[in-house]
Design a protein around this motif. Sequence first.
Motif, mmCIF file in Angstrom:
data_model
loop_
_atom_site.group_PDB
_atom_site.id
_atom_site.type_symbol
_atom_site.label_atom_id
_atom_site.label_comp_id
_atom_site.label_asym_id
_atom_site.label_seq_id
_atom_site.Cartn_x
_atom_site.Cartn_y
_atom_site.Cartn_z
ATOM 1 N N GLU A 54 45.248 45.746 44.108
ATOM 2 C CA GLU A 54 44.630 46.436 45.053
ATOM 3 C C GLU A 54 43.946 47.639 44.360
ATOM 4 O OE1 GLU A 54 46.890 47.228 48.494
ATOM 5 O OE2 GLU A 54 46.602 45.166 49.239
ATOM 6 N N GLU A 55 44.806 48.587 43.579
ATOM 7 C CA GLU A 55 44.332 49.659 42.989
ATOM 8 C C GLU A 55 43.400 49.397 41.876
ATOM 9 O OE1 GLU A 55 47.916 51.202 41.151
ATOM 10 O OE2 GLU A 55 48.545 52.097 42.979
ATOM 11 N N GLN A 56 43.209 48.105 41.147
ATOM 12 C CA GLN A 56 42.470 47.641 40.320
ATOM 13 C C GLN A 56 41.325 46.977 40.742
ATOM 14 O OE1 GLN A 56 42.922 48.133 36.778
ATOM 15 N NE2 GLN A 56 44.512 49.534 37.354
ATOM 16 N N ARG A 57 41.092 47.068 42.133
ATOM 17 C CA ARG A 57 39.847 46.380 42.758
ATOM 18 C C ARG A 57 38.583 46.578 42.320
ATOM 19 N NH1 ARG A 57 38.891 43.891 47.766
ATOM 20 N NH2 ARG A 57 36.571 44.460 48.583
ATOM 21 N N LEU A 58 38.388 48.165 41.949
ATOM 22 C CA LEU A 58 36.995 48.309 41.450
ATOM 23 C C LEU A 58 36.877 47.863 40.045
ATOM 24 C CD1 LEU A 58 34.350 49.865 41.840
ATOM 25 C CD2 LEU A 58 35.620 52.035 41.069
ATOM 26 N N GLN A 59 37.770 48.112 39.282
ATOM 27 C CA GLN A 59 37.704 47.397 37.867
ATOM 28 C C GLN A 59 37.477 45.995 37.764
ATOM 29 O OE1 GLN A 59 41.310 48.025 35.519
ATOM 30 N NE2 GLN A 59 40.158 48.875 33.811
ATOM 31 N N ILE A 60 38.206 45.349 38.815
ATOM 32 C CA ILE A 60 38.006 43.967 38.641
ATOM 33 C C ILE A 60 36.532 43.508 39.008
ATOM 34 C CG2 ILE A 60 38.651 41.869 39.919
ATOM 35 C CD1 ILE A 60 41.465 43.030 40.406
ATOM 36 N N GLY A 61 35.847 44.191 39.902
ATOM 37 C CA GLY A 61 34.342 44.211 40.215
ATOM 38 C C GLY A 61 33.580 44.256 39.114
ATOM 39 N N THR A 62 33.904 45.245 38.480
ATOM 40 C CA THR A 62 33.262 45.678 37.317
ATOM 41 C C THR A 62 33.348 44.679 36.207
ATOM 42 O OG1 THR A 62 33.422 48.144 37.879
ATOM 43 C CG2 THR A 62 32.859 47.703 35.744
ATOM 44 N N LEU A 63 34.522 44.127 36.075
ATOM 45 C CA LEU A 63 34.724 43.277 34.943
ATOM 46 C C LEU A 63 33.976 41.730 35.367
ATOM 47 C CD1 LEU A 63 38.676 43.598 33.981
ATOM 48 C CD2 LEU A 63 36.548 44.437 32.503
ATOM 49 N N LYS A 64 33.969 41.590 36.477
ATOM 50 C CA LYS A 64 33.336 40.226 36.937
ATOM 51 C C LYS A 64 31.701 40.566 36.543
ATOM 52 C CE LYS A 64 34.587 37.321 40.033
ATOM 53 N NZ LYS A 64 34.881 36.656 40.885
ATOM 54 N N ALA A 65 31.253 41.697 37.122
ATOM 55 C CA ALA A 65 29.683 42.023 36.898
ATOM 56 C C ALA A 65 29.466 41.988 35.570
ATOM 57 C CB ALA A 65 29.362 43.427 37.780
ATOM 58 N N LEU A 66 30.115 42.333 34.655
ATOM 59 C CA LEU A 66 29.940 42.232 33.221
ATOM 60 C C LEU A 66 30.109 40.966 32.611
ATOM 61 C CD1 LEU A 66 31.845 45.667 32.053
ATOM 62 C CD2 LEU A 66 29.443 45.162 31.978
#
Length: 856
Positions: free
Chosen positions: A349-361
Motif C-alpha cells: 500500500e505504501e508503494q502504491r504510487l511507485q507501482i503505478g509509475t513502474l507500470k506506466a514505464l
Amino acid sequence: MKKRALWKDVFREIRHTKARFLSIFAIIMLGVSFFAGIKSAGPDMLDTAATYYKDHRLMDLRVQSTYGLTEKSIDNLRDIPGVQSVQPVYSSDVFLGESGLIAKVYSYADDNELNGYKITSGHLPEASGEIVLDAYLLQEEKFSLGDSIPFSGEGGDNLAGNFQTLSYTVVGFAQSPQYIETSTRGTSRIGKGTADAFAVIPEDDFNLPVYTEAYLSFTDTAAETAYTPAYDALIERHLSETEEALKDYPQQRLEELKAEAAKLLAAGQQPMDGTQQQQQTQQQQAEASAAHNPLELPKVYVTDRTINPGYAEYKDNADRLSAIATAFPVFFFLIAALVSLTTMTRMVEEQRLQIGTLKALGYGSMDIMTKFLVYGTLASLAASIAGLAIGFTLFPGIIYNAYSQLYNLPGVIKSFYPAYAIISIIVALVCTAMTAMIASRVELRSNASVLMRPKAPKSGQRIMLERFSFLWKRLSFVQKVTARNLFRYKQRMFMTVIGVAGCTALILTGFGLKDSIGSIADRQFGGIMKYNALVALHDNATAEDKASYAELIKQESAVTGTLDVLQEAMTARAKGVNDQEVRIFVPAAADQLAPFVVLKDRITDEPKMLTDEGAIITEKLAKLYDLVPGDSLTVLDSNNEEFQVKVSAVTENYVLHYVYMTKAYYAQVFGGGPVYNTQLLNYSAQDKKWEDNFGEKLTANGQVALVSFSSGVGEAFDGTMKSMDVVIVVLIVSAAALAFVVLYNLTNINVSERVRELSTIKVLGFYDKEVTMYIYRENILLTLLGIIFGGALGILLHSFVLSTAELDATMFAPLIKWQSYLYAALLTVLFSGIVMAFMHLKLQRIHMIEALKSVE
C-alpha cells in the motif's frame, strides 16, 4: 538496464525499512529455530543413545532359564545362524553390607565382548575380592573407593555356596549400557523386590554350577541403529530363531537334573529343585533337609533390549519431544504468516504510487511483484539460516541437559537434519513470499492511472455500539474515536488479537506445565501416600531380631500407627505397550489402609474400597494399558511367570504404578498367601533431627532392610522433576520473544498507517502523551482481548502437552494455578508496555510538515 534499476530499488527499500525487514526476520527466525531445535532434539537423543550402545556393545538378546544355562546350551546358542557373540554370565542378588541396598552382582572376564562398562572412577576388577559398583552409588555418596563391603543374603542366608569370598574391596565405579536410567535397576529376588544398583566381580569369584543368563549379538544388527524399524525387524526375527533353537532345552535340562538327582539319591543324599540348584552348590544340596522336592519342566525366556530399565521409555521421551515440536511451531508459523501478511500488505500500500509509475514505464506485473517477493524471500532465507543455526545447536543441548538427571548417557550428539531444514525454509517462504504475492497481486489488478492516484481513505461507518444510544452518549470523544478506529481497521484488530492470544497461550502453557509438575510431589507424598515412613523388612529375620524391632516401635511414643504390607515388584506386559514395573501392594488389614494410603477417584473424590473380587490399579497404569473395571492386567514375577489380575477400580496416583489387592485376592491370583515384607509407619513428630535419629535406630535393627521417609522421597522426586524446568523456561522465553516481536510489528504498522492522522492531531494541539494514548488505547483493548482468548487457548494447549510430555511412570496433575494466568497476563502486558515505550519515542519524532504535505 531496467532490471538493474529494479534490483537497486529492492536493496534500497531494505536499507530504508530496516525495522520492517528485521521484524519479519525476527518472527521467522523464532519459528524456524523453535521448530528445528525441538524437532531435532528427539533424533539427537536417540542418536546419542544408539552411539553409546554401539560403543559399549549392548547385547541384542538375553537368554535365561529357571534352572540356569549349561555349557551345552551355550554351545547351542553359538550354533544359531547369524550369531556374532555369545557371552554367558553368572549373577546373583545380594545385600551390600549393612547399607540395606540390594545389588545385582554380575560376573566379569577379560574376554567379555558384550555389555561393556564405562568406568567413571577406578578400574575394572582384576583380582579375587575386587568389586566395581554402580556409579549411582558414588553419586549418592553411599560408597567410595577402597571401602570394604561384605555380601549378605535374605535374613542372614548363607551365601558361601554362591561366592568364593563374601568380602570385597571397591576398586571402581562404572555405568552400564543395560541401565541407562539414573536409579532404576529392575526387579530383585530378595528384599523389597527391586534392586538399587548393579555390581561387577571377577567371574572366578562365583561358585555357581550353571550360568544364570547369556547375552547374544548378531552380525547383521551391528550395522543397524537402535530404535529404528530396521533394527527392530531384525531383532524380532532373531528372537524367534533363538526360541526355536532352544525349544528342546527344557526337556533336556529336566532329564539332566533327574539323572543328577538319581545319583544323589543312590548316594543317600537329598536332591533339590532346579531353582535351588541355580543358587546353591552339590555340597549345599547334600546338607539340605530330607524332604523330597519334585522337579518341574524348566522354562526358557528370550528377551530383547526392551527388558532393560529405561530403554523403551527413553525412545518414548524422544518421541514426545517430536510430538510437541509438531504442535508448538504451528503457533509460531501461523502467527508469523499473519503478521507477515499484514506487514507486506502495508508495504504494498505504501508503494502504491511507485507501482503505478513502474507500470506506466512499461514494467510487467511479474517484474513489479519481484521486488516484494525478493524482499520477503531475503528476509525468510536469512531468518531461516539464523534459525537453523540456533535451533540445531542450542535447543537440543538445553533439552538434553534437562533429561540428563534421569539418564546415564554421555553428552548429546548434535546433527544437521536436511529434511527439517527444507521444511523450515519452505514454511518460512510460504509465510513471507506467498503473503507478498497475495498482497501485491491485489494492487496489480488496477491499471497505472488508478495506482498513481492516492487510495481513498476508508469511509467512516456507524458501528454496532452506536445503536446502543444510552451507552454511546455517555462515551467521551476520545472513547468514541477509539471504538470507531478499532472497527475501521478490522484486519489489524484481528491480527493483534490472534497474535497476542497465541503468545499468551504459549506463556500460560509454560507456567501451567510448571504447576502440573510441581504439584506432583505434594499430591503423591502427603495427599495419597499419607504414611510418614516405609520400613522394608527381611523375610527370614531371626526371632530375636523380630522381637527387637517390635520393641523398638512400641517404645517410640511418637509412632501413632503401623500397618504390615506386602510390596512386591512385578512387570506389567501387553502387546504394543512398553513393559512397566508395577508394585503389588497387599495390606494385612484392608479396613486399616485409609490412614496410610488414600484410594479414591481423582475427579469425584469417591473412595475406592478393596474387595476380594479384584484389584485396584493406579490411573496412569490404566491409561497406558487402556484398562477399565472388569478388564484383566497381565503381570510377570521375577521368574517371568504370568498371572492375570482382574481390575475392580482405578485410583488416583501420580508416581509409579501400584496394584492394590486384599490378601484373599492375592492368594487367589498367586496361589499362596502374602508374606508381609514392609511396614508403614505414621508418627506425630515433624522434626528432621528426630527423623534422622529414628532412622538410625531402625537401620541398626537386624530385621530392617531399608528405611524410606516420605519427606525425603518427595524432595528427591521434586528435585528430579526440576530438570523439566529448563524446558519450561525455554518455552516461556520463546513465547515471550514472539509476543514482543508481534506487538512491535503490529504497533509499528498501526503508527505507519496513521502518520497523517497523528500529525493532524498534533497540529491541532495534542500533546505527545495524548497522541501516544490516542493510539495505545486501541492497543490496550486489543491486548486485553488477546489475553482473554489466549487464556482459553492456553488451557487446550496445556492439556495437549500434558498428554504428550508425561513419562510412563508419572502422571502430571491436570491443573493451572490462578497465579499462572496472572503471570501470563502480566508478562503479555509487560511486553506490550515495552513496545509502547519504544513507539512513544517514534511518535515524538514524527515530522508533521513532511507527513501533511504528502499528496492528497
